[in-house]
Design a protein around this motif. Sequence first.
Motif, PDB file in Angstrom:
ATOM      1  N   LEU A 101       0.929  -1.137  -0.106  1.00  0.00           N
ATOM      2  CA  LEU A 101      -0.128   0.048   0.005  1.00  0.00           C
ATOM      3  C   LEU A 101       0.845   1.377   0.160  1.00  0.00           C
ATOM      4  CD1 LEU A 101      -2.793  -0.928   2.469  1.00  0.00           C
ATOM      5  CD2 LEU A 101      -2.933  -0.591  -0.088  1.00  0.00           C
ATOM      6  N   CYS A 102       1.994   1.227   0.867  1.00  0.00           N
ATOM      7  CA  CYS A 102       2.907   2.524   0.831  1.00  0.00           C
ATOM      8  C   CYS A 102       3.402   2.584  -0.486  1.00  0.00           C
ATOM      9  CB  CYS A 102       3.735   2.017   1.984  1.00  0.00           C
ATOM     10  SG  CYS A 102       4.824   3.866   2.583  1.00  0.00           S
ATOM     11  N   GLN A 103       3.943   1.593  -1.087  1.00  0.00           N
ATOM     12  CA  GLN A 103       4.510   1.754  -2.503  1.00  0.00           C
ATOM     13  C   GLN A 103       3.430   2.170  -3.421  1.00  0.00           C
ATOM     14  OE1 GLN A 103       5.629  -1.576  -4.641  1.00  0.00           O
ATOM     15  NE2 GLN A 103       7.429  -0.881  -5.485  1.00  0.00           N
ATOM     16  N   GLU A 104       2.418   1.904  -3.368  1.00  0.00           N
ATOM     17  CA  GLU A 104       1.284   2.464  -4.302  1.00  0.00           C
ATOM     18  C   GLU A 104       0.961   3.954  -4.027  1.00  0.00           C
ATOM     19  OE1 GLU A 104      -1.764  -0.489  -3.673  1.00  0.00           O
ATOM     20  OE2 GLU A 104      -0.449  -2.225  -4.084  1.00  0.00           O
ATOM     21  N   TYR A 105       0.898   4.170  -2.710  1.00  0.00           N
ATOM     22  CA  TYR A 105       0.574   5.673  -2.494  1.00  0.00           C
ATOM     23  C   TYR A 105       1.636   6.477  -2.823  1.00  0.00           C
ATOM     24  CZ  TYR A 105      -1.537   8.919   0.759  1.00  0.00           C
ATOM     25  OH  TYR A 105      -2.187   9.901   1.598  1.00  0.00           O
ATOM     26  N   ARG A 106       3.019   6.011  -2.679  1.00  0.00           N
ATOM     27  CA  ARG A 106       4.143   6.771  -3.231  1.00  0.00           C
ATOM     28  C   ARG A 106       4.020   6.921  -4.690  1.00  0.00           C
ATOM     29  NH1 ARG A 106       6.785   3.423   0.281  1.00  0.00           N
ATOM     30  NH2 ARG A 106       7.941   2.535  -1.594  1.00  0.00           N
ATOM     31  N   GLU A 107       3.726   5.779  -5.328  1.00  0.00           N
ATOM     32  CA  GLU A 107       3.872   5.791  -6.710  1.00  0.00           C
ATOM     33  C   GLU A 107       2.806   7.060  -7.449  1.00  0.00           C
ATOM     34  OE1 GLU A 107       5.033   4.944 -10.614  1.00  0.00           O
ATOM     35  OE2 GLU A 107       5.783   3.968  -8.823  1.00  0.00           O
ATOM     36  N   LEU A 108       1.700   7.201  -6.819  1.00  0.00           N
ATOM     37  CA  LEU A 108       0.715   7.987  -7.197  1.00  0.00           C
ATOM     38  C   LEU A 108       1.048   9.610  -6.780  1.00  0.00           C
ATOM     39  CD1 LEU A 108      -2.748   5.987  -6.447  1.00  0.00           C
ATOM     40  CD2 LEU A 108      -1.776   6.698  -8.629  1.00  0.00           C
ATOM     41  N   LYS A 109       1.779   9.571  -5.751  1.00  0.00           N
ATOM     42  CA  LYS A 109       2.423  11.035  -5.280  1.00  0.00           C
ATOM     43  C   LYS A 109       3.484  11.345  -6.118  1.00  0.00           C
ATOM     44  CE  LYS A 109       3.201  11.864  -0.871  1.00  0.00           C
ATOM     45  NZ  LYS A 109       3.732  11.825   0.422  1.00  0.00           N
ATOM     46  N   HIS A 110       4.284  10.453  -6.572  1.00  0.00           N
ATOM     47  CA  HIS A 110       5.337  10.977  -7.486  1.00  0.00           C
ATOM     48  C   HIS A 110       4.804  11.173  -9.001  1.00  0.00           C
ATOM     49  CE1 HIS A 110       8.198   8.768  -4.792  1.00  0.00           C
ATOM     50  NE2 HIS A 110       8.276  10.094  -4.539  1.00  0.00           N
ATOM     51  N   ARG A 111       3.775  10.690  -9.144  1.00  0.00           N
ATOM     52  CA  ARG A 111       2.953  10.901 -10.633  1.00  0.00           C
ATOM     53  C   ARG A 111       2.135  12.207 -10.225  1.00  0.00           C
ATOM     54  NH1 ARG A 111       3.957   7.164 -14.233  1.00  0.00           N
ATOM     55  NH2 ARG A 111       4.941   5.078 -13.496  1.00  0.00           N
ATOM     56  N   GLY A 112       2.273  13.057  -9.476  1.00  0.00           N
ATOM     57  CA  GLY A 112       1.786  14.166  -9.340  1.00  0.00           C
ATOM     58  C   GLY A 112       0.478  14.428  -8.391  1.00  0.00           C
ATOM     59  N   PHE A 113      -0.093  13.383  -7.875  1.00  0.00           N
ATOM     60  CA  PHE A 113      -1.430  13.322  -7.249  1.00  0.00           C
ATOM     61  C   PHE A 113      -1.107  13.792  -5.726  1.00  0.00           C
ATOM     62  CE2 PHE A 113      -2.280  10.508 -10.663  1.00  0.00           C
ATOM     63  CZ  PHE A 113      -3.629  10.823 -11.092  1.00  0.00           C
ATOM     64  N   ASP A 114      -2.067  14.762  -5.054  1.00  0.00           N
ATOM     65  CA  ASP A 114      -1.982  15.157  -4.069  1.00  0.00           C
ATOM     66  C   ASP A 114      -3.246  14.137  -3.352  1.00  0.00           C
ATOM     67  OD1 ASP A 114      -2.761  15.918  -1.565  1.00  0.00           O
ATOM     68  OD2 ASP A 114      -2.777  18.302  -2.141  1.00  0.00           O
ATOM     69  N   MET A 115      -2.694  13.227  -2.823  1.00  0.00           N
ATOM     70  CA  MET A 115      -3.692  11.975  -2.215  1.00  0.00           C
ATOM     71  C   MET A 115      -4.679  12.439  -1.225  1.00  0.00           C
ATOM     72  SD  MET A 115      -2.355   9.601  -4.092  1.00  0.00           S
ATOM     73  CE  MET A 115      -2.966   7.938  -3.547  1.00  0.00           C
ATOM     74  N   SER A 116      -4.501  13.427  -0.640  1.00  0.00           N
ATOM     75  CA  SER A 116      -5.446  13.858   0.275  1.00  0.00           C
ATOM     76  C   SER A 116      -6.599  14.692  -0.104  1.00  0.00           C
ATOM     77  CB  SER A 116      -4.965  14.692   1.395  1.00  0.00           C
ATOM     78  OG  SER A 116      -4.518  16.220   0.859  1.00  0.00           O
ATOM     79  N   ILE A 117      -6.553  14.949  -1.451  1.00  0.00           N
ATOM     80  CA  ILE A 117      -7.805  15.978  -1.832  1.00  0.00           C
ATOM     81  C   ILE A 117      -8.666  15.001  -2.968  1.00  0.00           C
ATOM     82  CG2 ILE A 117      -6.639  17.876  -1.673  1.00  0.00           C
ATOM     83  CD1 ILE A 117      -6.191  17.900  -4.843  1.00  0.00           C
TER      84      ILE A 117
END
Length: 143
Positions: A101-117
Motif C-alpha cells: 500500500l505504501c509503495q502504491e501511495y508513493r507511486e501516485l504521489k510521484h506521478r503528481g497526485f495530492d492523495m489527500s484531496i
Amino acid sequence: MASLNNASWTTGLCGCCDDAGSCCLTFFCPCVAFGRIAEIVDQGATSCCVSGTLYLALASLTGMGCLYSCCYRSRLRGHYGLKEKPCADCCVHWFCEPCALCQEYRELKHRGFDMSIGWHANMERMGKGAPTVAPHMYPGMTR
C-alpha cells in the motif's frame, strides 16, 4: 491491445523510509491509504470513504483485505505499464500489505497526485477539469 508492463516503479517496495508520512499512514490507517489509492485508480468512480470502509470491513471480519487491495495494485500497474515486481500482485499484498500500500501511495504521489484531496480536486488542480462524455447518438430516432 494489452499494455507492455516494463516500466519501473518510482520507488522500491521497501522504500518506506523515503516518505515517513505515507509510511505511518499505511501502517496505522491502511483503510485510509487504500481508500485514497482506490479513488485515484478508479478515477473518481468510487469514493475514498466507500473503498476504505469496505477494505476495513474485509480486513476486520476476514483478515483478507489484501484480496481486495491486490486488485487495485494490478489496475495501477496496468494503467502505468509497471512491472509486476518483486512477485505477483496477490503475493506482494499477502506477504507485505503495508509495504504494498505504501509503495502504491508513493507511486501516485510521484506521478503528481495530492492523495489527500481525491480524484476530482486533482483533476481541477492539474487543469484537466471533469472528464467529459460524448453525447449518445441514436440513429433512426429522428423526427
